[in-house]
Design an enzyme around this catalytic site. Structure first.
Site, PDB file in Angstrom:
ATOM      1  CE1 TYR A 141      67.781  35.928 -15.942  1.00  0.00           C
ATOM      2  CE2 TYR A 141      67.369  33.570 -15.949  1.00  0.00           C
ATOM      3  CZ  TYR A 141      66.984  34.845 -16.280  1.00  0.00           C
ATOM      4  OH  TYR A 141      65.813  35.039 -16.956  1.00  0.00           O
ATOM      5  CE  LYS A 191      68.375  52.013 -17.681  1.00  0.00           C
ATOM      6  NZ  LYS A 191      67.435  52.844 -18.480  1.00  0.00           N
TER       7      LYS A 191
HETATM    8  C1  IPM Z   1      63.891  31.259 -20.800  1.00  0.00           C
HETATM    9  C2  IPM Z   1      63.036  31.093 -19.551  1.00  0.00           C
HETATM   10  C3  IPM Z   1      63.952  30.767 -18.390  1.00  0.00           C
HETATM   11  C4  IPM Z   1      64.889  31.949 -18.197  1.00  0.00           C
HETATM   12  C5  IPM Z   1      63.206  30.441 -17.080  1.00  0.00           C
HETATM   13  C6  IPM Z   1      62.223  29.318 -17.266  1.00  0.00           C
HETATM   14  C7  IPM Z   1      64.168  30.133 -15.969  1.00  0.00           C
HETATM   15  O1  IPM Z   1      62.282  32.218 -19.322  1.00  0.00           O
HETATM   16  O2  IPM Z   1      64.575  30.295 -21.178  1.00  0.00           O
HETATM   17  O3  IPM Z   1      63.846  32.331 -21.397  1.00  0.00           O
HETATM   18  O4  IPM Z   1      64.529  32.930 -17.550  1.00  0.00           O
HETATM   19  O5  IPM Z   1      66.014  31.870 -18.715  1.00  0.00           O
END
Ligand code: IPM
Ligand code: MG
Length: 357
Positions: A141, A191
Site C-alpha cells: 500500500y 506468501k
Molecule cells: C479497508 C478498505 C481500504 C483498504 C480502502 C478503502 C482503501 O478496503 O479498510 O479494508 O484497502 O485498506
C-alpha cells in the site's frame, strides 16, 4: 470523564450511520455521567468536493488533537475516475499513515442470533471467534509505485511490497499479547514460498516466538491456503496476524462468516495518540440516503473506541450487550433480515439499541 471525539462521517451511508453511533455515545455519556464532545470534519469524496483534498489540514489537525476518531466510510462512483488527480481512498490511507496507525484490529465474532444469516452451515461456523491484526501503514500500500509509457506503446506499472524488521515486530507483538489474553493460538499468514518480503515476516515472527512467545500455539499459513481454511474451518483460528494487503483481502472474506459486513467494527491503533474506529464495510452508495443502512458495525466500533482509547470497558460492554439484546429481540436491518422478515430502518434499529441500553 471529559472526552473529545472527532467524527468523520465521509461519503455514502457514512453520515447516516455515524449520526446513529453518536446517539448511542450520547446515551452512554448520560448513563455513566461522562462529558463527550463531538467535532465533525470532512474526509473522502465530500472533502474533495469542498476543498480539493480528501484529507484537509483542518481534519488532520482536529484528529491529532482528539482522544479518538470515529469514521463512517469514504468513496463512491462519483469519484471513481481512474485518471482523477486524487481519490477519496487516498484520504483514508493518509490519515492512517499520519496518525501512525500500524495495527488494524478486526474481530470476526458471529452473533449466535444471526447464525442463519451466514452463507456457511451453522455447524462449520459454531465457535468461530477470530481477531485479525492487519498491518496498516506499510507493505504494498505504501511502497514505491510508478507507471511509465513504453516506447513501443503500452505502459509498465509497478507497486512494491516493502517491509522492515521493526514494522513486522511491532504488529506481531500486539497480536501475540492479544493471543495470550485469549485462547493462546496465533496464526501468521504470508506468501513466503514466493515473496521475499514474506520471508522477512517469517524469520522475524519465528524468532520472536522462540525468544518471547514460546507459550503460544503458533502456526504459519500461506495466504492462498488461508483463504480456503477460513471457509472450511473458521472455528480453528484465534488470533491471525498478517501484512496490509493480505489482511485487507482476508478480512473481507472473513466478514462473510457472520453473514453481513454490516455487523463488523474495526480499530486502528498506533503506539500512542488517538485511535481510529470504523465499520469495516464501505460507503454502500447504492443504498445511501434511503435510511436502510445497518448502523450496528459503527455502533460496535464506538464500543471498541470506548474500550481502547478511553479506558471505558464497562461502557463498551454496555453497548455490545445492548446490540446483542436488540438482535435477540428480533430486530434486523435489511442486510441481515430473512426474506420474509420485516426489516428495521437505520434510525429504528438504533432506537432499539437505545431502549436496550
Ligand atoms: C479497508 C478498505 C481500504 C483498504 C480502502 C478503502 C482503501 O478496503 O479498510 O479494508 O484497502 O485498506
Ligand atoms: Mg478492505
Amino acid at each position: 470523564m471529559n472526552v473529545q471525539f472527532v467524527l468523520l462521517p465521509g461519503d455514502g451511508i457514512g453520515p447516516e450511520i455515524v449520526s446513529q453511533a453518536r446517539r448511542v455515545l450520547e446515551a452512554v455519556a448520560d448513563k455513566f455521567s461522562h462529558s463527550f464532545h463531538f467535532q465533525e470534519h470532512l474526509i473522502g469524496g465530500c472533502a474533495i468536493d469542498a476543498t480539493g483534498d480528501p484529507l484537509p489540514e483542518a481534519t488532520l489537525d482536529a484528529c491529532k488533537k482528539s482522544d479518538a476518531v470515529l469514521l463512517g466510510a469514504v468513496g463512491g462512483p462519483k469519484w471513481d475516475d481512474p485518471s482523477a488527480k486524487t481519490r477519496p481512498e487516498a484520504g483514508l490511507l493518509r490519515i492512517r499513515k499520519e496518525l501512525q496507525l500500524f495495527a488494524n484490529l478486526r474481530p470476526i465474532t458471529p452473533f449466535p442470533e444471526l447464525l442463519d444469516a451466514s452463507p456457511l452451515k451453522p455447524e462449520i461456523l459454531r465457535g468461530t471467534d477470530i481477531l485479525f491484526f492487519r498491518e496498516l501503514t506499510g507493505g504494498i500500500y505504501f511502497g514505491p509505485s510508478s507507471c511509465e509509457d513504453l516506447p513501443g506503446g503500452g505502459q509498465r506499472a509497478q507497486s512494491t511490497m516493502v517491509y522492515e524488521t521493526y514494522e513486522v515486530e511491532r504488529i506481531f507483538r500486539l497480536a501475540a499479547e492479544a493471543a495470550r489474553n485469549r485462547r493462546g493460538k496465533l496464526t501468521m499468514v504470508d506468501k513466503a514460498n514466493v515473496l521475499e518480503a514474506s520471508r522477512l515476516w517469517r524469520r522475524v515472527c519465528g524468532q520472536l516466538v522462540q525468544q518471547e512467545y514460546s507459550d503460544l500455539e503458533y502456526e504459519v499459513v500461506l495466504v492462498d491456503a488461508m483463504a480456503m481454511h477460513l471457509i472450511s474451518r473458521p472455528a480453528s483460528f484465534d488470533v491471525v496476524v498478517t501484512s496490509n494487503m493480505f489482511g485487507d483481502i482476508l478480512t473481507d472474506e472473513a466478514s462473510m462468516l457472520p453473514g453481513s459486513l454490516g455487523m463488523l467494527p474495526s480499530a486502528s491503533l498506533g503506539e500512542s495518540g488517538p485511535g481510529l474506529y470504523e465499520p469495516i464495510h464501505g460507503s454502500a452508495p447504492d443504498i445511501a440516503g434511503k435510511g436502510i443502512a445497518n448502523p450496528l458495525a459503527t455502533i460496535l466500533a464506538s464500543a471498541m473506541m470506548l474500550r481502547h482509547s478511553c479506558q471505558m470497558p464497562d461502557e463498551a460492554d454496555c453497548i455490545e450487550q445492548a446490540v446483542k439484546r436488540t438482535l435477540a429481540a428480533g430486530a434486523r436491518t435489511a442486510d441481515i433480515a430473512k426474506p420474509n422478515e420485516q426489516a428495521y430502518g437505520t434510525v429504528e434499529i438504533t432506537d432499539s439499541v437505545l431502549t436496550a441500553l
